[in-house]
Design an enzyme around this catalytic site. Structure first.
Site, PDB file in Angstrom:
ATOM      1  N   ASP A   1     -14.341  -6.649  -1.229  1.00  0.00           N
ATOM      2  CA  ASP A   1     -15.111  -7.873  -1.487  1.00  0.00           C
ATOM      3  C   ASP A   1     -16.171  -8.073  -0.392  1.00  0.00           C
ATOM      4  O   ASP A   1     -17.298  -8.485  -0.673  1.00  0.00           O
ATOM      5  CB  ASP A   1     -14.170  -9.088  -1.551  1.00  0.00           C
ATOM      6  CG  ASP A   1     -13.116  -8.912  -2.635  1.00  0.00           C
ATOM      7  OD1 ASP A   1     -13.479  -8.493  -3.746  1.00  0.00           O
ATOM      8  OD2 ASP A   1     -11.923  -9.166  -2.362  1.00  0.00           O
TER       9      ASP A   1
ATOM     10  N   GLY B   1      -4.299   9.642  -6.794  1.00  0.00           N
ATOM     11  CA  GLY B   1      -5.010   8.835  -7.792  1.00  0.00           C
ATOM     12  C   GLY B   1      -6.506   8.753  -7.550  1.00  0.00           C
ATOM     13  O   GLY B   1      -7.050   9.408  -6.661  1.00  0.00           O
TER      14      GLY B   1
ATOM     15  N   ALA C   1      -1.474   8.878  -3.377  1.00  0.00           N
ATOM     16  CA  ALA C   1      -2.543   9.683  -2.784  1.00  0.00           C
ATOM     17  C   ALA C   1      -3.284  10.567  -3.778  1.00  0.00           C
ATOM     18  O   ALA C   1      -4.370  11.062  -3.479  1.00  0.00           O
ATOM     19  CB  ALA C   1      -1.965  10.548  -1.665  1.00  0.00           C
TER      20      ALA C   1
ATOM     21  N   HIS D   1      -8.025 -11.992  -3.963  1.00  0.00           N
ATOM     22  CA  HIS D   1      -8.740 -10.847  -4.542  1.00  0.00           C
ATOM     23  C   HIS D   1      -8.646 -10.844  -6.062  1.00  0.00           C
ATOM     24  O   HIS D   1      -8.160  -9.891  -6.666  1.00  0.00           O
ATOM     25  CB  HIS D   1      -8.205  -9.532  -3.957  1.00  0.00           C
ATOM     26  CG  HIS D   1      -8.939  -8.331  -4.485  1.00  0.00           C
ATOM     27  ND1 HIS D   1     -10.268  -8.087  -4.214  1.00  0.00           N
ATOM     28  CD2 HIS D   1      -8.546  -7.331  -5.304  1.00  0.00           C
ATOM     29  CE1 HIS D   1     -10.656  -6.989  -4.836  1.00  0.00           C
ATOM     30  NE2 HIS D   1      -9.629  -6.508  -5.512  1.00  0.00           N
TER      31      HIS D   1
ATOM     32  N   SER E   1      -2.848  -2.029  -4.145  1.00  0.00           N
ATOM     33  CA  SER E   1      -2.439  -2.144  -5.550  1.00  0.00           C
ATOM     34  C   SER E   1      -2.602  -3.582  -6.065  1.00  0.00           C
ATOM     35  O   SER E   1      -2.161  -4.529  -5.407  1.00  0.00           O
ATOM     36  CB  SER E   1      -0.972  -1.737  -5.711  1.00  0.00           C
ATOM     37  OG  SER E   1      -0.706  -0.555  -4.995  1.00  0.00           O
ATOM     38  N   ASN E   2      -3.200  -3.696  -7.226  1.00  0.00           N
ATOM     39  CA  ASN E   2      -3.429  -5.010  -7.849  1.00  0.00           C
ATOM     40  C   ASN E   2      -2.257  -5.466  -8.694  1.00  0.00           C
ATOM     41  O   ASN E   2      -1.502  -4.630  -9.193  1.00  0.00           O
ATOM     42  CB  ASN E   2      -4.685  -4.932  -8.728  1.00  0.00           C
ATOM     43  CG  ASN E   2      -5.935  -5.280  -7.957  1.00  0.00           C
ATOM     44  OD1 ASN E   2      -5.947  -6.227  -7.181  1.00  0.00           O
ATOM     45  ND2 ASN E   2      -6.987  -4.490  -8.171  1.00  0.00           N
TER      46      ASN E   2
ATOM     47  N   ARG F   1     -18.897  -5.402  -0.889  1.00  0.00           N
ATOM     48  CA  ARG F   1     -19.805  -5.805  -1.980  1.00  0.00           C
ATOM     49  C   ARG F   1     -20.706  -6.956  -1.537  1.00  0.00           C
ATOM     50  O   ARG F   1     -21.914  -6.956  -1.820  1.00  0.00           O
ATOM     51  CB  ARG F   1     -18.977  -6.256  -3.196  1.00  0.00           C
ATOM     52  CG  ARG F   1     -18.356  -5.102  -3.950  1.00  0.00           C
ATOM     53  CD  ARG F   1     -17.529  -5.607  -5.124  1.00  0.00           C
ATOM     54  NE  ARG F   1     -16.989  -4.487  -5.861  1.00  0.00           N
ATOM     55  CZ  ARG F   1     -15.755  -4.425  -6.348  1.00  0.00           C
ATOM     56  NH1 ARG F   1     -14.915  -5.447  -6.182  1.00  0.00           N
ATOM     57  NH2 ARG F   1     -15.343  -3.374  -7.007  1.00  0.00           N
TER      58      ARG F   1
ATOM     59  N   ARG G   1      -7.243  -1.360 -14.016  1.00  0.00           N
ATOM     60  CA  ARG G   1      -7.634  -2.139 -15.211  1.00  0.00           C
ATOM     61  C   ARG G   1      -8.442  -1.302 -16.187  1.00  0.00           C
ATOM     62  O   ARG G   1      -9.112  -0.342 -15.815  1.00  0.00           O
ATOM     63  CB  ARG G   1      -8.549  -3.281 -14.779  1.00  0.00           C
ATOM     64  CG  ARG G   1      -7.845  -4.450 -14.220  1.00  0.00           C
ATOM     65  CD  ARG G   1      -8.732  -5.670 -14.330  1.00  0.00           C
ATOM     66  NE  ARG G   1      -9.793  -5.748 -13.330  1.00  0.00           N
ATOM     67  CZ  ARG G   1     -10.808  -6.609 -13.406  1.00  0.00           C
ATOM     68  NH1 ARG G   1     -10.916  -7.427 -14.455  1.00  0.00           N
ATOM     69  NH2 ARG G   1     -11.724  -6.660 -12.455  1.00  0.00           N
TER      70      ARG G   1
HETATM   71  N1  LIG Z   1      -7.548  -4.042  -3.515  1.00  0.00           N
HETATM   72  C1  LIG Z   1      -8.661  -3.666  -4.093  1.00  0.00           C
HETATM   73  O1  LIG Z   1      -9.751  -4.094  -3.699  1.00  0.00           O
HETATM   74  C2  LIG Z   1      -8.639  -2.703  -5.220  1.00  0.00           C
HETATM   75  C3  LIG Z   1      -7.461  -2.367  -5.805  1.00  0.00           C
HETATM   76  N2  LIG Z   1      -7.419  -1.462  -6.831  1.00  0.00           N
HETATM   77  C4  LIG Z   1      -6.121  -1.157  -7.405  1.00  0.00           C
HETATM   78  O2  LIG Z   1      -5.622   0.058  -6.864  1.00  0.00           O
HETATM   79  C5  LIG Z   1      -4.659   0.627  -7.778  1.00  0.00           C
HETATM   80  C6  LIG Z   1      -4.899   2.106  -7.980  1.00  0.00           C
HETATM   81  O3  LIG Z   1      -6.123   2.337  -8.621  1.00  0.00           O
HETATM   82  P1  LIG Z   1      -6.602   3.835  -8.988  1.00  0.00           P
HETATM   83  O4  LIG Z   1      -6.418   4.722  -7.828  1.00  0.00           O
HETATM   84  O5  LIG Z   1      -7.928   3.714  -9.601  1.00  0.00           O
HETATM   85  O6  LIG Z   1      -5.516   4.210 -10.097  1.00  0.00           O
HETATM   86  P2  LIG Z   1      -5.085   5.688 -10.587  1.00  0.00           P
HETATM   87  O7  LIG Z   1      -4.305   5.524 -11.831  1.00  0.00           O
HETATM   88  O8  LIG Z   1      -6.253   6.590 -10.594  1.00  0.00           O
HETATM   89  O9  LIG Z   1      -4.130   6.182  -9.411  1.00  0.00           O
HETATM   90  C7  LIG Z   1      -2.906   5.576  -9.157  1.00  0.00           C
HETATM   91  C8  LIG Z   1      -1.988   6.610  -8.556  1.00  0.00           C
HETATM   92  O10 LIG Z   1      -0.744   5.969  -8.294  1.00  0.00           O
HETATM   93  C9  LIG Z   1       0.270   6.904  -8.596  1.00  0.00           C
HETATM   94  N3  LIG Z   1       1.550   6.230  -8.796  1.00  0.00           N
HETATM   95  C10 LIG Z   1       2.022   5.582  -9.886  1.00  0.00           C
HETATM   96  N4  LIG Z   1       3.263   5.144  -9.660  1.00  0.00           N
HETATM   97  C11 LIG Z   1       3.587   5.528  -8.406  1.00  0.00           C
HETATM   98  C12 LIG Z   1       4.736   5.378  -7.599  1.00  0.00           C
HETATM   99  N5  LIG Z   1       5.819   4.738  -8.024  1.00  0.00           N
HETATM  100  N6  LIG Z   1       4.715   5.901  -6.349  1.00  0.00           N
HETATM  101  C13 LIG Z   1       3.625   6.549  -5.897  1.00  0.00           C
HETATM  102  N7  LIG Z   1       2.505   6.722  -6.620  1.00  0.00           N
HETATM  103  C14 LIG Z   1       2.490   6.215  -7.838  1.00  0.00           C
HETATM  104  C15 LIG Z   1      -0.227   7.623  -9.840  1.00  0.00           C
HETATM  105  O11 LIG Z   1       0.463   8.846 -10.032  1.00  0.00           O
HETATM  106  C16 LIG Z   1      -1.689   7.798  -9.507  1.00  0.00           C
HETATM  107  O12 LIG Z   1      -1.924   9.011  -8.838  1.00  0.00           O
HETATM  108  C17 LIG Z   1      -4.766  -0.198  -9.066  1.00  0.00           C
HETATM  109  O13 LIG Z   1      -3.729  -1.141  -9.094  1.00  0.00           O
HETATM  110  C18 LIG Z   1      -6.098  -0.915  -8.894  1.00  0.00           C
HETATM  111  O14 LIG Z   1      -6.177  -2.096  -9.640  1.00  0.00           O
HETATM  112  C19 LIG Z   1      -8.560  -0.853  -7.280  1.00  0.00           C
HETATM  113  C20 LIG Z   1      -9.766  -1.142  -6.709  1.00  0.00           C
HETATM  114  C21 LIG Z   1      -9.914  -2.134  -5.675  1.00  0.00           C
HETATM  115  O1  LIG Z   2     -11.401  -4.878 -10.516  1.00  0.00           O
HETATM  116  C1  LIG Z   2     -10.414  -4.137 -10.449  1.00  0.00           C
HETATM  117  O2  LIG Z   2      -9.539  -4.053 -11.311  1.00  0.00           O
HETATM  118  C2  LIG Z   2     -10.248  -3.317  -9.217  1.00  0.00           C
HETATM  119  C3  LIG Z   2     -10.531  -4.166  -8.058  1.00  0.00           C
HETATM  120  O3  LIG Z   2      -9.680  -4.894  -7.575  1.00  0.00           O
HETATM  121  C4  LIG Z   2     -11.913  -4.247  -7.579  1.00  0.00           C
HETATM  122  O4  LIG Z   2     -12.738  -3.389  -7.904  1.00  0.00           O
HETATM  123  O5  LIG Z   2     -12.200  -5.184  -6.833  1.00  0.00           O
END
Ligand SMILES: NC(=O)C1=CN([C@@H]2O[C@H](COP(=O)(O)OP(=O)(O)OC[C@H]3O[C@@H](n4cnc5c(N)ncnc54)[C@H](O)[C@@H]3O)[C@@H](O)[C@H]2O)C=CC1
Ligand SMILES: O=C([O-])CC(=O)C(=O)O
Length: 374
Positions: free
Chosen positions: A211, A72, A70, A238, A179-180, A214, A142
């Site tokens: 997706d 992040g 939460a 994805h 999460s990716n 977008r 990424r």
């Molecule tokens: N499904 C989708 O369409 C998309 C997925 N993502 C993915 O979402 C994920 C998060 O992205 P962001 O928020 O930008 O990253 P971020 O690094 O800004 O935030 C991630 C958060 O997860 C926390 N975290 C790490 N390990 C943890 C654990 N064991 N338990 C609980 N929290 C933990 C971190 O402390 C941080 O606050 C990435 O894997 C990213 O690739 C991002 C964009 C689109």
């Molecule tokens: O591209 C990434 O790493 C994050 C993601 O999944 C998206 O923006 O669709």
């Protein structure tokens, strides 16, 4: 030094004000601020709200939602938007860092959901107990030059651990995985739930809503339409070519030149990379993702409430193709996924795209399954 609660503080202020000595007043107020700050810190570390001074127990009508990750880039705006959702009565914010500040900040919003913060693995079980919906954006994003699969080594373990917590504490919750790499993390979650004997494929959904968001935006740009009037199904998975927009099935019905189709398909498939490159090392999509995640979570909650015809695309356990997981349109209801729709008629370029998507997906799904079962 005595720790001042809310009642103590106002009594002291009243007493001090009565003396009306400006120097003494200023000094005493300063001390009181420090005491209140220490007191708040202590309370945020434990739960975000001190139950002794909070009559709201989250028992109001509405759903109980936990966000894991939460604090992040996605987690913060997602938490803020979920706090604004009238269907949420209790919002649990969990992270391994920075939840006290995020919880304190968001809990001041004058919307009805009660917010509680949880910090670190020892508070995971409390964060999850009693939840109806768990949203997981925990994990690393990424940087330019990376694929989503490059995140596997770190994020696979994070998702596995968090899903073990879900299996133990709220096995009936709907789980939204952000999460990716989603194409692998959803199969990991399924294996964790199978191992614990709690697996219900209707309750596990990989979030591919970004997706669709977008696709609606880019198609609307090309056609000169309002994106809110556009609905493009996006199926497959994805990552890269596994993201398959079905332009032939969009609403309103429109036709595209082959040049437009090639441009739109490529832009939708590479939307994530477009943001990663623009952020130049500072992460991936967070704001549009939080928007998409809330749109999807809201659909899950409306389904749980019993609303009719709640239909969205998601990456789910599926028999729509020969693969065990696939993104397609699903109808959401009181039990999570009530119905998974077949892909419908595809045109020639979509049929080619489907074969490429399945090839890409098969390896990612297998990678997730073997990680979780080894
Ligand atoms: N499904 C989708 O369409 C998309 C997925 N993502 C993915 O979402 C994920 C998060 O992205 P962001 O928020 O930008 O990253 P971020 O690094 O800004 O935030 C991630 C958060 O997860 C926390 N975290 C790490 N390990 C943890 C654990 N064991 N338990 C609980 N929290 C933990 C971190 O402390 C941080 O606050 C990435 O894997 C990213 O690739 C991002 C964009 C689109
Ligand atoms: O591209 C990434 O790493 C994050 C993601 O999944 C998206 O923006 O669709």
């Amino acid at each position: 030094m005595k720790q001042h609660g809310g009642g103590d503080v106002s009594q002291r202020i009243a007493t001090i004000s009565a003396h009306l000595n400006p120097h003494k007043l200023q000094f005493e107020l300063c001390i009181l601020n420090i005491c209140a700050y220490n007191h708040n810190l202590k309370m945020e570390r434990s739960s975000g709200l001190e139950s002794a001074i909070c009559r709201a127990k989250g028992g109001a009508p509405g759903f109980r939602v936990a966000i894991l990750g939460a604090a992040g880039g996605i987690g913060q705006p997602l938490s803020m938007l979920m706090k604004m959702n009238p269907l949420v009565s209790l919002l649990h914010l969990y992270d391994v860092a920075n939840t006290p500040g995020v919880t304190s900040d968001i809990s001041h919003m004058d919307t009805s959901a009660v917010v509680r913060g949880f910090l670190g693995p020892q508070q995971l079980e409390n964060a999850l107990t009693g939840m109806d919906l768990v949203i997981i954006p925990a994990g690393v994003p990424r940087k330019p030059g990376m694929t989503r699969d490059d995140l596997f080594n770190i994020n696979a373990g994070i998702v596995k651990t968090l899903c073990e917590g879900v299996a133990k504490c709220c096995s009936k919750a709907i789980v939204n995985i952000i999460s990716n790499p989603v194409n692998s993390t959803v199969p990991i979650a399924a294996e964790v739930f199978k191992k614990s004997g709690t697996y219900d494929p209707r309750r596990l959904l990989g979030v591919t809503m970004l997706d669709v968001v977008r696709a609606n935006t880019f198609v609307a740009e090309v056609l000169g339409l309002d994106p809110r009037e556009v609905d493009v199904p996006v199926v497959g998975g994805h990552a890269g070519v596994s993201i398959l927009p079905l332009l032939s099935q969009m609403k309103p019905t429109c036709s595209f030149t082959s040049e437009e189709t090639a441009y739109l398909t490529s832009r939708i498939q590479n939307g994530g990379t477009e943001v990663v490159e623009a952020k130049a090392g500072a992460g991936s999509a967070t704001l549009s993702m939080a928007y998409a995640a809330v749109k999807f979570a809201d659909a899950c909650l409306r389904g749980l409430r019993g609303d009719a015809n709640v239909i969205e695309c998601a990456f789910v356990p599926s028999t729509v193709t020969e693969l065990p997981f696939f993104a397609s349109k699903v109808r959401l209801g009181r039990n999570g996924i009530e119905e998974i729709y077949p892909l419908g008629p595809l045109n020639e370029s979509e049929r080619v795209g489907l074969e490429m998507a399945k090839k890409e997906l098969a390896g990612s799904i297998e990678k997730g399954v073997s990680f979780a079962t080894k």
